[in-house]
Design a protein around this motif. Structure first.
Motif, PDB file in Angstrom:
ATOM      1  N   MET A   1     -18.418  66.193  39.758  1.00 24.66           N
ATOM      2  CA  MET A   1     -19.576  65.471  39.252  1.00 24.66           C
ATOM      3  C   MET A   1     -19.134  64.439  38.219  1.00 24.66           C
ATOM      4  N   ALA A   2     -19.649  63.237  38.318  1.00 22.61           N
ATOM      5  CA  ALA A   2     -19.263  62.166  37.404  1.00 22.61           C
ATOM      6  C   ALA A   2     -19.786  62.433  35.997  1.00 22.61           C
ATOM      7  N   LYS A   3     -19.147  61.803  35.032  1.00 24.75           N
ATOM      8  CA  LYS A   3     -19.646  61.860  33.670  1.00 24.75           C
ATOM      9  C   LYS A   3     -20.876  60.974  33.549  1.00 24.75           C
ATOM     10  N   GLN A   4     -21.657  61.212  32.516  1.00 28.26           N
ATOM     11  CA  GLN A   4     -22.865  60.434  32.280  1.00 28.26           C
ATOM     12  C   GLN A   4     -22.519  59.080  31.666  1.00 28.26           C
ATOM     13  N   LEU A   5     -22.995  57.990  32.284  1.00 22.79           N
ATOM     14  CA  LEU A   5     -22.799  56.658  31.713  1.00 22.79           C
ATOM     15  C   LEU A   5     -23.596  56.530  30.420  1.00 22.79           C
ATOM     16  N   ASP A   6     -23.158  55.620  29.549  1.00 22.65           N
ATOM     17  CA  ASP A   6     -23.860  55.421  28.280  1.00 22.65           C
ATOM     18  C   ASP A   6     -25.106  54.559  28.473  1.00 22.65           C
ATOM     19  N   TYR A   7     -25.944  54.541  27.465  1.00 24.46           N
ATOM     20  CA  TYR A   7     -27.235  53.852  27.525  1.00 24.46           C
ATOM     21  C   TYR A   7     -27.093  52.374  27.875  1.00 24.46           C
ATOM     22  N   ASP A 142     -33.981  62.012  46.432  1.00 33.31           N
ATOM     23  CA  ASP A 142     -33.577  62.342  47.795  1.00 33.31           C
ATOM     24  C   ASP A 142     -32.053  62.345  47.874  1.00 33.31           C
ATOM     25  N   THR A 143     -31.509  62.430  49.081  1.00 32.82           N
ATOM     26  CA  THR A 143     -30.052  62.493  49.236  1.00 32.82           C
ATOM     27  C   THR A 143     -29.371  61.222  48.746  1.00 32.82           C
ATOM     28  N   HIS A 144     -30.026  60.071  48.912  1.00 35.41           N
ATOM     29  CA  HIS A 144     -29.442  58.806  48.472  1.00 35.41           C
ATOM     30  C   HIS A 144     -29.311  58.758  46.952  1.00 35.41           C
ATOM     31  N   ILE A 145     -30.373  59.163  46.260  1.00 30.84           N
ATOM     32  CA  ILE A 145     -30.345  59.147  44.799  1.00 30.84           C
ATOM     33  C   ILE A 145     -29.363  60.188  44.277  1.00 30.84           C
ATOM     34  N   PHE A 146     -29.356  61.360  44.892  1.00 32.92           N
ATOM     35  CA  PHE A 146     -28.432  62.413  44.464  1.00 32.92           C
ATOM     36  C   PHE A 146     -26.993  61.921  44.573  1.00 32.92           C
ATOM     37  N   ARG A 147     -26.656  61.277  45.691  1.00 28.85           N
ATOM     38  CA  ARG A 147     -25.300  60.758  45.901  1.00 28.85           C
ATOM     39  C   ARG A 147     -24.982  59.645  44.903  1.00 28.85           C
ATOM     40  N   LEU A 148     -25.856  58.660  44.800  1.00 30.81           N
ATOM     41  CA  LEU A 148     -25.621  57.531  43.902  1.00 30.81           C
ATOM     42  C   LEU A 148     -25.558  57.981  42.442  1.00 30.81           C
ATOM     43  N   GLY A 149     -26.473  58.872  42.055  1.00 31.52           N
ATOM     44  CA  GLY A 149     -26.504  59.327  40.667  1.00 31.52           C
ATOM     45  C   GLY A 149     -25.220  60.000  40.254  1.00 31.52           C
ATOM     46  N   ASN A 150     -24.643  60.808  41.159  1.00 34.20           N
ATOM     47  CA  ASN A 150     -23.406  61.512  40.847  1.00 34.20           C
ATOM     48  C   ASN A 150     -22.173  60.632  40.996  1.00 34.20           C
ATOM     49  N   ARG A 151     -22.151  59.790  41.997  1.00 34.29           N
ATOM     50  CA  ARG A 151     -21.008  58.899  42.178  1.00 34.29           C
ATOM     51  C   ARG A 151     -20.858  57.921  41.007  1.00 34.29           C
ATOM     52  N   SER A 152     -21.965  57.336  40.634  1.00 34.69           N
ATOM     53  CA  SER A 152     -21.936  56.240  39.664  1.00 34.69           C
ATOM     54  C   SER A 152     -21.892  56.695  38.214  1.00 34.69           C
ATOM     55  N   GLY A 153     -22.478  57.887  37.947  1.00 33.10           N
ATOM     56  CA  GLY A 153     -22.618  58.338  36.572  1.00 33.10           C
ATOM     57  C   GLY A 153     -23.950  57.947  35.962  1.00 33.10           C
ATOM     58  N   ILE A 154     -24.837  57.344  36.772  1.00 32.04           N
ATOM     59  CA  ILE A 154     -26.161  56.962  36.260  1.00 32.04           C
ATOM     60  C   ILE A 154     -26.967  58.192  35.880  1.00 32.04           C
ATOM     61  N   CYS A 155     -26.993  59.169  36.776  1.00 30.78           N
ATOM     62  CA  CYS A 155     -27.786  60.382  36.540  1.00 30.78           C
ATOM     63  C   CYS A 155     -27.135  61.560  37.256  1.00 30.78           C
ATOM     64  N   PRO A 156     -25.988  62.013  36.795  1.00 30.57           N
ATOM     65  CA  PRO A 156     -25.310  63.123  37.455  1.00 30.57           C
ATOM     66  C   PRO A 156     -26.050  64.446  37.265  1.00 30.57           C
ATOM     67  N   GLY A 157     -25.892  65.326  38.256  1.00 26.88           N
ATOM     68  CA  GLY A 157     -26.515  66.639  38.165  1.00 26.88           C
ATOM     69  C   GLY A 157     -26.091  67.480  39.343  1.00 26.88           C
ATOM     70  N   LYS A 158     -26.077  68.790  39.156  1.00 27.77           N
ATOM     71  CA  LYS A 158     -25.594  69.694  40.213  1.00 27.77           C
ATOM     72  C   LYS A 158     -26.636  69.941  41.294  1.00 27.77           C
ATOM     73  N   ASP A 159     -27.910  69.635  41.015  1.00 26.49           N
ATOM     74  CA  ASP A 159     -28.958  69.767  42.015  1.00 26.49           C
ATOM     75  C   ASP A 159     -30.007  68.690  41.770  1.00 26.49           C
ATOM     76  N   TYR A 189     -28.534  51.352  51.540  1.00 27.01           N
ATOM     77  CA  TYR A 189     -27.953  50.152  52.144  1.00 27.01           C
ATOM     78  C   TYR A 189     -26.614  49.710  51.556  1.00 27.01           C
ATOM     79  N   VAL A 190     -26.251  50.197  50.378  1.00 25.59           N
ATOM     80  CA  VAL A 190     -24.994  49.777  49.746  1.00 25.59           C
ATOM     81  C   VAL A 190     -24.089  50.969  49.474  1.00 25.59           C
ATOM     82  N   CYS A 191     -24.542  51.913  48.679  1.00 27.48           N
ATOM     83  CA  CYS A 191     -23.725  53.079  48.322  1.00 27.48           C
ATOM     84  C   CYS A 191     -23.891  54.159  49.388  1.00 27.48           C
ATOM     85  N   LYS A 192     -23.481  53.830  50.601  1.00 29.99           N
ATOM     86  CA  LYS A 192     -23.665  54.711  51.752  1.00 29.99           C
ATOM     87  C   LYS A 192     -22.766  55.938  51.650  1.00 29.99           C
ATOM     88  N   ALA A 193     -23.141  56.981  52.369  1.00 27.34           N
ATOM     89  CA  ALA A 193     -22.418  58.252  52.276  1.00 27.34           C
ATOM     90  C   ALA A 193     -20.970  58.126  52.740  1.00 27.34           C
TER      91      ALA A 193
END
Length: 214
Positions: A1-7, A142-159, A189-193
């Motif tokens: 899981m990615a670290k949380q990005l700063d504000y 959804d699955t897209h947000i879950f993937r993007l949030g964890n990959r990017s560090g925008i909003c990481p979470g285990k579930d 459309y961009v951060c595809k699985a």
């Protein structure tokens, strides 16, 4: 899981999303709150495009719970049989329509708890309806947000619940209304699985995804 990005980084990410698409829209066709509930319920494990094809004619003849009940389960099934799990979804739509007529005067309630109590409606569906119809800043993960949030560090979470809380806690309030739409579209459309399009991504320099330079 990615670290949380700063504000400040998160603010810059959503500033770019806003500049690229100031008013992002959900891709499920609907004409009122009821058809939105039905469309989102039908979209589980199905594509928005597939749901839209199935509901194009359906919503012309059954755009209220009363009309859906008149159509009946067999009539509804005939319209949505191209959608995955259509039999169970048809049963749930008929059940929720009956509850809306009997308990809510045919109107869709605008509280999360009431929405979740409807057959086939989970937290994600409820949040989509609250956000898209009543413009409440609810976050449908959804699955897209879950993937993007964890990959990017925008909003990481285990579930999904953890990611939803991370969105609410870390994304600036002025971007909350459209946050989940921006993220769904970016993930779709961009951060595809399998093959994320990092080379053309507008937040590439801010993202924490380790494989983006490969």
């Amino acid at each position: 899981m990615a670290k949380q990005l700063d504000y400040h980084t998160i603010r810059e990410i959503f500033s770019r999303f806003h500049a690229a698409e100031p008013e992002p829209k959900g891709e499920l066709d609907h004409v009122n709150a009821y058809t939105l509930v039905v469309a989102v319920a039908l979209s589980a494990q199905a594509t928005d495009a597939g749901v839209n094809r199935a509901t194009k004619e359906l919503f012309r003849i059954a755009d209220t719970p009363e009309k859906m009940l008149a159509l009946g389960e067999a009539g509804l099934t005939a319209h949505i049989k191209t959608i995955g799990l259509y039999r169970n979804k048809a049963k749930n739509v008929i059940k929720l329509s009956k509850i809306l007529v009997e308990d809510y005067g045919g109107e869709v309630p605008n509280s999360r708890a009431a929405l979740i109590s409807l057959p086939g409606v989970g937290r994600k569906t409820a949040n989509v309806v609250l956000n898209m119809w009543w413009r409440y800043p609810a976050q449908a993960v959804d699955t897209h947000i879950f993937r993007l949030g964890n990959r990017s560090g925008i909003c990481p979470g285990k579930d999904v619940e953890a990611v939803e809380r991370a969105i609410e806690d870390h994304i600036p309030v002025d971007f909350q209304q459209h946050a989940h739409h921006w993220m769904i579209l970016h993930g779709r459309y961009v951060c595809k699985a399998r093959k994320p399009m990092c080379a053309t991504c507008i937040i590439r320099d801010l993202c924490m995804y380790e494989d983006k330079n490969l």
